[in-house]
Design a protein around this motif. Structure first.
Motif, mmCIF file in Angstrom:
data_model
loop_
_atom_site.group_PDB
_atom_site.id
_atom_site.type_symbol
_atom_site.label_atom_id
_atom_site.label_comp_id
_atom_site.label_asym_id
_atom_site.label_seq_id
_atom_site.Cartn_x
_atom_site.Cartn_y
_atom_site.Cartn_z
ATOM 1 N N UNK A 77 0.860 -1.154 0.184
ATOM 2 C CA UNK A 77 0.145 -0.418 0.501
ATOM 3 C C UNK A 77 0.967 1.323 -0.431
ATOM 4 N N UNK A 78 0.872 1.762 -1.102
ATOM 5 C CA UNK A 78 1.511 3.718 -0.921
ATOM 6 C C UNK A 78 0.505 4.077 -0.383
ATOM 7 N N UNK A 79 1.166 5.373 0.720
ATOM 8 C CA UNK A 79 1.007 6.963 1.246
ATOM 9 C C UNK A 79 1.201 7.195 1.247
ATOM 10 N N UNK A 80 0.684 8.696 1.228
ATOM 11 C CA UNK A 80 1.931 9.840 0.604
ATOM 12 C C UNK A 80 0.860 10.626 2.380
ATOM 13 N N UNK A 81 2.080 11.437 2.388
ATOM 14 C CA UNK A 81 2.527 12.759 3.468
ATOM 15 C C UNK A 81 2.866 13.344 2.998
ATOM 16 N N UNK A 82 3.180 14.755 3.725
ATOM 17 C CA UNK A 82 3.066 16.380 3.600
ATOM 18 C C UNK A 82 2.265 17.031 3.065
ATOM 19 N N UNK A 83 3.033 18.812 2.190
ATOM 20 C CA UNK A 83 2.232 19.462 2.874
ATOM 21 C C UNK A 83 1.575 19.598 1.229
ATOM 22 N N UNK B 133 6.048 3.044 0.976
ATOM 23 C CA UNK B 133 5.747 2.006 0.457
ATOM 24 C C UNK B 133 5.107 1.152 1.758
ATOM 25 N N UNK B 134 4.132 0.317 2.193
ATOM 26 C CA UNK B 134 3.647 0.261 3.942
ATOM 27 C C UNK B 134 3.135 -1.703 3.504
ATOM 28 N N UNK B 135 3.236 -2.520 4.955
ATOM 29 C CA UNK B 135 2.333 -3.690 3.999
ATOM 30 C C UNK B 135 1.281 -3.374 4.155
ATOM 31 N N UNK B 136 0.113 -4.108 3.308
ATOM 32 C CA UNK B 136 -0.940 -3.688 4.038
ATOM 33 C C UNK B 136 -1.912 -4.101 4.716
ATOM 34 N N UNK B 137 -1.571 -5.167 5.080
ATOM 35 C CA UNK B 137 -1.657 -5.887 6.140
ATOM 36 C C UNK B 137 -1.527 -5.607 7.572
ATOM 37 N N UNK B 138 -0.321 -5.359 7.780
ATOM 38 C CA UNK B 138 -0.166 -4.653 8.467
ATOM 39 C C UNK B 138 0.797 -3.047 8.391
ATOM 40 N N UNK B 139 0.356 -2.958 7.590
ATOM 41 C CA UNK B 139 0.771 -0.862 7.989
ATOM 42 C C UNK B 139 2.536 -1.234 8.534
ATOM 43 N N UNK B 140 3.553 -2.041 7.857
ATOM 44 C CA UNK B 140 4.563 -1.957 8.501
ATOM 45 C C UNK B 140 5.321 -1.708 7.594
#
Length: 467
Positions: free
Chosen positions: A13-19, A54-61
């Motif tokens: 799972x791709x996540x985005x943070x910042x401005x 990029x994080x593990x979709x199930x564990x968010x690791x």
């Protein structure tokens, strides 16, 4: 965004943070595709710093360390140039040389000056030709015509355009208005609107009285239009003067001396009007002065009679018979009409009525006998009145001297009484007698003393006359 460890099985799972993450920018957590959800404005914010992971979709690791990247907003030409002021005001002297700088107008463009031509401005003139021009790169407005005349047109309305994209097709533009006023220079001499002025003044006018006004027109304003007046020639230079009324820019002709219609009925003046301040640059336009003829007519005033002398002195003998002529006064009407004159004595000055005057010819005569010993001088006043204008009268003093006649006998000063001793020696003086006489010294004190005939031969006394 894509991770090397993404095998496509959907576990990452791709996540985005910042401005702006989640608001302006969103990420598809499966594919890593980033989308902008709103219209971006480079002029509001030129770049955004974001962090992807990029994080593990199930564990968010986290499967990879976070990766920071920058999204730059690329400029497009979406801002027109804007001038600092909506309206400009400027002045430039009339008759300025072509190319004289008037004012610099400045516009700004919010687009990126470092990218393309979005903020590259070019200035041009939309209204105001052919009088003015503008420098394309600087916005400096300059005069474009020689000898612009403020007296013909004082104010100009100029419209300047600033266009981006280097002025090329498709560029955006903005405009501003510039009001340009021509300031005055002394490029016009004063000019009289007519060649001759006619004026009139009564001979009864007093020195300092205004006779009339002249005005030379000068289209210049302020100190450039100031005009001073002077009399430079004419037969009236001694009789009249001219002053300058700086409020009305008029020359005020005034009387300097008393006039006499019967002596001179008209005068002529040559009046000059000259600029007070001369501009050396326009001296070739001169001379900065003009002349005019002022003709002044003297009007006849109804004047009172005038005696030929300011005063009269006459002599008459005392005891002269009634009707004896004392003297003659004479007055005349100075006006052209030359009215007949009638004479009379001011009875306040001759209460005892010693004299009379012939009303027609001014002959003064005695009415009764005069006595010098009573009144030696008679001071009377004589009126002269115009026959048809009783209000026009003149008055003159007349002094009448009563000439002495030997009409008084001498009188002894006192009643004398004398004593003498019986044994007095011969020729001894024992009394002095004297006499006086009311008559003038010419007829009076030369007395002759003598003894009366009846005792003239008295051997006891003698009289010595001391003259």
């Amino acid at each position: 965004l894509h991770s090397d460890i993404d095998s496509g099985d959907g576990n990452i799972k791709y996540i985005l943070s910042g401005e702006g993450a989640g608001i302006i920018f969103v990420i598809d957590d499966k594919s890593g595709n980033i989308h902008a959800t709103k219209t971006l404005d480079r002029e509001e914010r030129a770049q955004y710093t974001l962090t992807a992971q990029a994080v593990d979709r199930n564990t968010n690791r986290p499967l990879e360390p976070p990766s920071e990247f920058i999204v730059k907003v690329q400029d497009i030409n979406d801002n027109p140039p804007e001038f600092l002021h909506e309206n400009y005001h400027a002045n430039v002297p009339e008759r300025s040389n072509v190319g004289t700088s008037v004012i610099q107008v400045t516009a700004s463009d919010a687009d990126d000056p470092t990218y393309g031509n979005s903020a590259k401005l070019v200035y041009s003139i939309l209204e105001g030709q052919p009088y003015f021009s503008v420098e394309a790169q600087t916005g400096i407005i300059r005069t474009a015509l020689p000898n612009m005349d403020r007296e013909a047109k004082e104010e100009y309305h100029v419209v300047i355009q600033a266009k981006d994209m280097g002025g090329h097709m498709g560029g955006l533009s903005g405009t501003t208005k510039v009001t340009i006023t021509l300031t005055d220079v002394n490029d016009n001499p004063p000019k009289f609107p007519q060649s001759v002025y006619q004026m009139s003044v009564s001979e009864a006018a007093v020195p300092g009285e205004e006779v009339g006004r002249v005005k030379a027109k000068d289209p210049d304003i302020g100190e450039n239009g100031l005009v001073a007046y002077s009399i430079i020639d004419g037969d009236g230079m001694d009789m009249f003067e001219i002053t300058t009324d700086y409020e009305t820019q008029e020359g005020v002709v005034k009387l300097k001396k008393v006039l006499d219609f019967e002596t001179k009925k008209s005068y002529s003046l040559k009046v000059e009007a000259a600029n007070v301040h001369i501009d050396p640059k326009f001296i070739s336009n001169g001379p900065f002065k003009d002349t005019v003829t002022v003709k002044i007519t003297v009007e006849d005033a109804d004047e009172p009679p005038v005696f030929l002398k300011p005063s009269y002195i006459f002599e008459v003998q005392e005891n002269a018979a009634s009707g004896t002529v004392v003297g003659k006064v004479h007055a005349k009407d100075p006006d052209a009409a030359n009215s007949a004159i009638r004479y009379s004595i001011d009875r306040h000055t001759d209460l005892e009525r010693y004299f009379t005057i012939n009303a027609d010819d001014g002959n003064i005569k005695t009415i009764k006998a005069l006595d010098r010993e009573e009144i030696a001088w008679h001071n009377i006043s004589v009126f002269a009145v115009e026959v048809h204008k009783q209000h026009q009268e003149a008055k003159v003093p007349v002094a009448i001297k009563v000439v002495d006649v030997n009409d008084n006998a001498p009188k002894f000063a006192a009643a004398y009484e004398a004593f003498v001793c019986e044994n007095a020696r011969s020729n001894q003086q024992f009394i002095t007698i004297s006499a006086d006489d009311k008559d003038d010294s010419a007829n009076g004190p030369r007395f002759i003393f003598s003894l009366p005939p009846e005792i003239i031969h008295n051997p006891n006394f003698t009289l010595r006359d001391n003259r």
